[in-house]
Design an enzyme around this catalytic site. Structure first.
Site, PDB file in Angstrom:
ATOM      1  N   HIS A 642     -74.982 -22.096  23.255  1.00  0.00           N
ATOM      2  CA  HIS A 642     -74.273 -22.159  24.544  1.00  0.00           C
ATOM      3  C   HIS A 642     -75.069 -21.491  25.669  1.00  0.00           C
ATOM      4  CE1 HIS A 642     -72.363 -18.064  23.845  1.00  0.00           C
ATOM      5  NE2 HIS A 642     -72.544 -18.021  25.163  1.00  0.00           N
ATOM      6  N   ASP A 696     -72.977 -22.843  17.170  1.00  0.00           N
ATOM      7  CA  ASP A 696     -73.521 -22.219  18.388  1.00  0.00           C
ATOM      8  C   ASP A 696     -74.789 -21.432  18.055  1.00  0.00           C
ATOM      9  OD1 ASP A 696     -73.806 -21.298  20.941  1.00  0.00           O
ATOM     10  OD2 ASP A 696     -72.114 -19.894  20.863  1.00  0.00           O
ATOM     11  N   GLY A 787     -72.976 -11.771  28.380  1.00  0.00           N
ATOM     12  CA  GLY A 787     -74.344 -11.246  28.464  1.00  0.00           C
ATOM     13  C   GLY A 787     -74.865 -10.808  27.106  1.00  0.00           C
ATOM     14  N   SER A 789     -74.138 -12.650  24.471  1.00  0.00           N
ATOM     15  CA  SER A 789     -74.258 -13.916  23.751  1.00  0.00           C
ATOM     16  C   SER A 789     -75.681 -14.181  23.295  1.00  0.00           C
ATOM     17  CB  SER A 789     -73.841 -15.063  24.657  1.00  0.00           C
ATOM     18  OG  SER A 789     -72.464 -15.071  24.742  1.00  0.00           O
ATOM     19  N   GLY A 790     -75.805 -14.761  22.125  1.00  0.00           N
ATOM     20  CA  GLY A 790     -77.134 -15.089  21.601  1.00  0.00           C
ATOM     21  C   GLY A 790     -77.747 -13.933  20.843  1.00  0.00           C
TER      22      GLY A 790
HETATM   23  C1  4AZ Z   1     -69.681 -14.291  26.624  1.00  0.00           C
HETATM   24  O1  4AZ Z   1     -69.112 -14.664  27.614  1.00  0.00           O
HETATM   25  C2  4AZ Z   1     -68.896 -13.617  25.559  1.00  0.00           C
HETATM   26  N1  4AZ Z   1     -65.746 -10.768  22.939  1.00  0.00           N
HETATM   27  C3  4AZ Z   1     -69.515 -13.206  24.397  1.00  0.00           C
HETATM   28  C4  4AZ Z   1     -68.781 -12.584  23.408  1.00  0.00           C
HETATM   29  C5  4AZ Z   1     -67.453 -12.376  23.573  1.00  0.00           C
HETATM   30  C6  4AZ Z   1     -66.800 -12.782  24.724  1.00  0.00           C
HETATM   31  C7  4AZ Z   1     -67.540 -13.402  25.715  1.00  0.00           C
HETATM   32  C8  4AZ Z   1     -66.694 -11.684  22.473  1.00  0.00           C
HETATM   33  O2  4AZ Z   1     -70.885 -14.435  26.469  1.00  0.00           O
END
Ligand code: 4AZ
Length: 839
Positions: A642, A696, A787, A789-790
């Site tokens: 994503h 993902d 932020g 993520s990944g």
């Molecule tokens: C995001 O937006 C995100 N609480 C990543 C992880 C989580 C929520 C949002 C998990 O990248």
């Protein structure tokens, strides 16, 4: 075998058949007389017996002599004792610092003489004394530092130890009638030296700190080659009178096992056990500085190594600071403020006593919160606080305390800090605050341990006070489980294999009968069915954790070696044990290790430098940090699909948009080991679903291979059969938002979360697939967020190696209670990752 070879030169044994008298005669003959030799058979035999007897006696005698002179001697123990002698009849001269000066030699000879006389007049010591060597002198009037050597029969060791423990007193008694040429001694201490300090290959350096100048020292060979083996190096550090020494290790990387290689720092110029400030090994992170300060103007640094190689060693700075700058304590007024132990966050000095008197406005009370408290010392029994401690209202505190809070009944509080002569630590940082005694926590909940927490946190199933007092006497809510002991716990901790209630009642609903045990899929089967080489659970889990690793028929749950044999051990890869016949389970294991293992965590959630060397910060060029990723080889990163989906403004799917920062600790602060790399190509998982976030995961290839280092290192990838069980603690890391809708962090953050049972996960979150896993934080308020993520979900496995359990994917907001984070389950993609990257 030809046992008679030794007779070849002169006699020959030649039994003739029918000659029954061959063993009755012995005769020694010249070798040439072969005729005679052959005729005198019985005499020859006698000669042989005699020779044999002679040789046997000779061997026994030789053996006895060898035993007497060699082994009996070996039964003696070589013992070294370190001592200090305070000579009051001399005044210190600069020349005493130079062991090559005539002044040094003259005084050293006097000390050695005096020691010799003293030991010779002590019956328990006289026979075993070998020699004494004076190694240094320092001010006060003159302190001599010496080593005395003894050769002690093993059974006399204790007697010699105790005679030497008393030797100081003996010397002082003898001082009453002193000859004019003899030294007058005010104090003398002699103690056994740690036997590890007797290693070979000695080297020593004498360094005197210059006013206003910072000097450098390093282990031999640093940084170009590893430190030498079997070495014992000493650095004698001095400062001017009235000053103390500050030793700051800039880098520190030794073997992890202190019984092999270690550094010791003494608050003395001699290796006295009663003056050890610290013994350290392993590796220290630059964010956990190792700074030691002496109590006087001398310090001894010792490096002791064994026969292992390949550790870089250390580099340190030394300088002198005014003794007064070590002052501590004082009067604290005002209704709030802060104070710390001396030198904090450097280590406090030995032999210090400080007193802080806090006084707040009349009718108010005082509360002191210790935000950090590290006062540990080897050999101190838990809570006994016999060495270093903080004392408040006659109560002593020591060791490592998390969130220590102490309140007073009056508007005053006295805090005493004490450090003894040995082992120092980092000490404490504290805040104090005045409060209204009738209302200690205005509009907050008052915990039994005097902390104040928000009323909202009361009875929410999370231990917010730290002593669970906010969770007592509660009525459980609908999303909570009522423990038998009246605590309320989030329903998602039920049946996760962890005793959250404390009385195990959250695990009882799913418990098997007493003669049964649980499969990984939740089924209960007879204990006898485990490890019977049949898949009784249906998921292979009853055959995957057996004591003896055996080859079994392959199932989708068994680990497959390179040679296509399957074994029944759970998570055998890179655990330090070769389980496969072809050793393939331990073959590709240059991953998942980190350089700094020894640091205790001081800071809250800030990561330490190099703690997560696979963590990558993915920047969108021109707009900064956007996503996390993990290093899996010198060419490949794993991130979330994503993160690399185009939107209306930015073509995130294009490699040229991104740059990867590896070895980064704080955003905007590129360290000398940080590497910035462009991306060559991005491969999102072909089945990534933009609506459900299923699959993902994406791979990124670096433009050119990165040089791996202590701060850039791949994380291990789990095989498809690897198990990360529910309830297991794992770590999330990233520079993402520190609260929902908030800003990203500057310093890399870390948080411990727990893997959540799949059924519970599906009941709490919608659209959970088998390719996702949930993880949440027991104490609440910590989660991955925008932020992050990944980035990696890192799991510490056997041997301390870290494996990539998940990739940060999505969640309902951040850190909401009963809303765990959702992660891409990496085991599902092992084949795909290898197919594309070869890793
Ligand atoms: C995001 O937006 C995100 N609480 C990543 C992880 C989580 C929520 C949002 C998990 O990248």
């Amino acid at each position: 075998m030809n046992k008679m070879d030794y007779l070849d030169s002169g006699m020959r044994y030649n039994p003739k058949s029918g000659d029954d008298s061959w063993d009755t005669g012995v005769q020694f003959l010249p070798a040439s007389n072969s005729k005679k030799l052959e005729k005198k058979g019985p005499k020859k035999a006698l000669a042989i017996v005699a020779v044999l007897v002679f040789i046997t006696v000779l061997s026994v005698m030789t053996g006895l002599l060898v035993w007497h002179f060699h082994f009996r001697k070996e039964m003696k123990v070589f013992k070294m004792y370190a001592g200090t002698m305070h000579i009051t009849s001399e005044t210190f001269q600069d020349a005493y610092e130079d062991s090559a000066s005539p002044e040094f030699s003259a005084l050293a000879a006097k000390v050695q003489d005096q020691l010799k006389t003293l030991y010779s007049n002590t019956p328990q010591l006289a026979r075993y004394y070998v020699r004494s060597t004076v190694n240094a002198f320092s001010e006060g009037s003159v302190i001599a530092y010496y080593i005395s050597e003894f050769d002690v029969p093993a059974n006399q060791e204790a007697a010699v130890d105790s005679a030497l423990a008393e030797i100081g007193k003996r010397l002082l008694r003898g001082q009453r009638k002193l000859a004019p040429e003899q030294l007058r001694v005010g104090e003398m201490v002699t103690l056994p030296v740690d036997p590890r300090m007797a290693r070979n290959n000695k080297c020593s350096y004498n360094l005197h700190a210059k006013p206003g100048v910072t000097g450098n020292l390093s282990s031999p060979g640093f940084p170009n080659s590893p430190y030498p083996t079997d070495t014992h190096c000493l650095w004698r550090l001095r400062a001017d009178p009235g000053y103390v020494l500050k030793l700051n290790f800039i880098t520190f990387s030794l073997e992890d096992d202190c019984s092999k290689d270690f550094v010791r720092v003494y608050d003395s110029l001699g290796p006295l056990e009663t003056r050890v400030l610290a013994e350290k090994c392993g590796t220290f992170s630059p964010s956990q500085p190792l700074v030691l300060i002496s109590s006087g103007n001398v310090m001894l640094l010792a490096l002791v190594t064994d026969d292992n190689r390949n550790f870089p060693g250390f580099k340190a700075e030394y300088s002198q600071i005014l003794k007064d700058s070590n002052a501590c304590g004082g009067q604290l007024t005002g209704n709030n403020g802060t104070f710390t132990s001396p030198n904090y966050p450097a280590f406090y000095s030995p032999s210090m006593d400080c007193t802080w008197k806090i006084q707040v406005a009349a009718r108010l009370s005082v509360k002191v919160t210790f935000t950090k408290f590290l006062m540990s010392e080897p050999g101190v029994k838990l809570k006994s606080c016999t060495k270093d401690y903080v004392e408040i209202n006659t109560q002593r505190y020591c060791g490592d305390e998390k969130m220590l809070v102490v309140s007073s009944q009056t508007n005053e509080m006295t805090i005493r800090f004490h450090s003894d002569a040995t082992y120092v630590d980092r000490g404490f940082a504290a805040q104090y605050k005045a409060f209204e005694p009738s209302n200690p926590c205005p509009s907050q909940f008052h915990c039994a341990n005097d902390r104040c927490v928000s009323e909202k946190l009361r009875c929410d199933g999370w231990n917010d006070c730290g002593d669970s007092s906010d969770e007592l006497a509660c009525t459980c809510k609908t999303d909570q489980f009522a423990c038998k002991n009246s605590l309320c716990k989030p329903k998602f901790w039920v049946c996760d294999g962890v005793n959250d209630c404390g009385d195990n009642s959250d695990e009882e609903p799913c418990a098997c009968k007493s003669d049964q045990a649980k499969c990984r899929n939740g089924k209960c089967i007879s204990k006898k069915m485990f490890c019977d080489r049949r898949d009784d659970c249906g998921d292979g889990s009853d055959e995957s954790e057996c004591d003896n690793t055996v080859v079994i028929d392959c199932t989708e749950f068994s680990y497959k070696c390179k040679n296509n044999q399957c074994i029944n051990k759970k998570n055998p890869e890179c655990d330090g044990v070769e389980d496969c016949a072809d050793r393939s389970d331990e073959a590709a294991c240059n991953c998942g290790t980190r350089p700094y293992k020894h640091s205790r965590i001081v800071g809250g959630q800030n990561a330490e430098e190099g703690e997560w060397p696979w963590q990558v910060s993915l920047h969108v060029k021109g707009s900064g940090h956007t996503c996390g990723a993990s290093v899996i080889s010198n060419r490949w990163l794993v991130t979330a699909a994503h993160c690399v989906q185009d939107d209306l403004k930015v073509k995130y799917s294009q490699a040229s948009v991104w740059e990867a920062y590896m070895g980064l600790h704080a955003q905007g602060q590129l360290g000398k080991s940080t590497v910035k790399s462009n991306i060559k190509r991005i491969i999102p998982h072909p089945n990534y679903n933009t609506y459900t976030f299923d699959n993902d995961i994406a791979l990124m290839e670096l433009e050119s291979p990165v040089t791996l280092s202590s701060v850039i290192w791949p994380i291990c990838l789990p095989e498809s059969t690897f198990v990360f069980p529910a309830g297991k603690s794992v770590w999330i890391t990233g520079w993402g938002a520190t609260k929902e809708g908030g800003f990203g962090a500057t310093v890399l953050q870390k948080a411990e979360v727990r893997i959540i049972n799949e059924t519970v996960c599906s009941s709490l979150m919608s659209d959970i697939t088998s390719r996702m896993m949930c993880a949440g934080v027991l104490t609440g308020g910590v989660d991955a967020c925008q932020g992050d993520s990944g980035g990696p979900l890192s799991s510490i496995e056997a041997n301390g190696r870290l494996f990539l359990a998940g990739v940060v994917s999505w969640g309902d907001g951040c850190a909401r209670r009963n809303k765990p984070g959702v992660y891409t389950r990496v085991t599902m993609y092992r084949g795909w990752i290898t197919e594309i990257t070869g890793v």
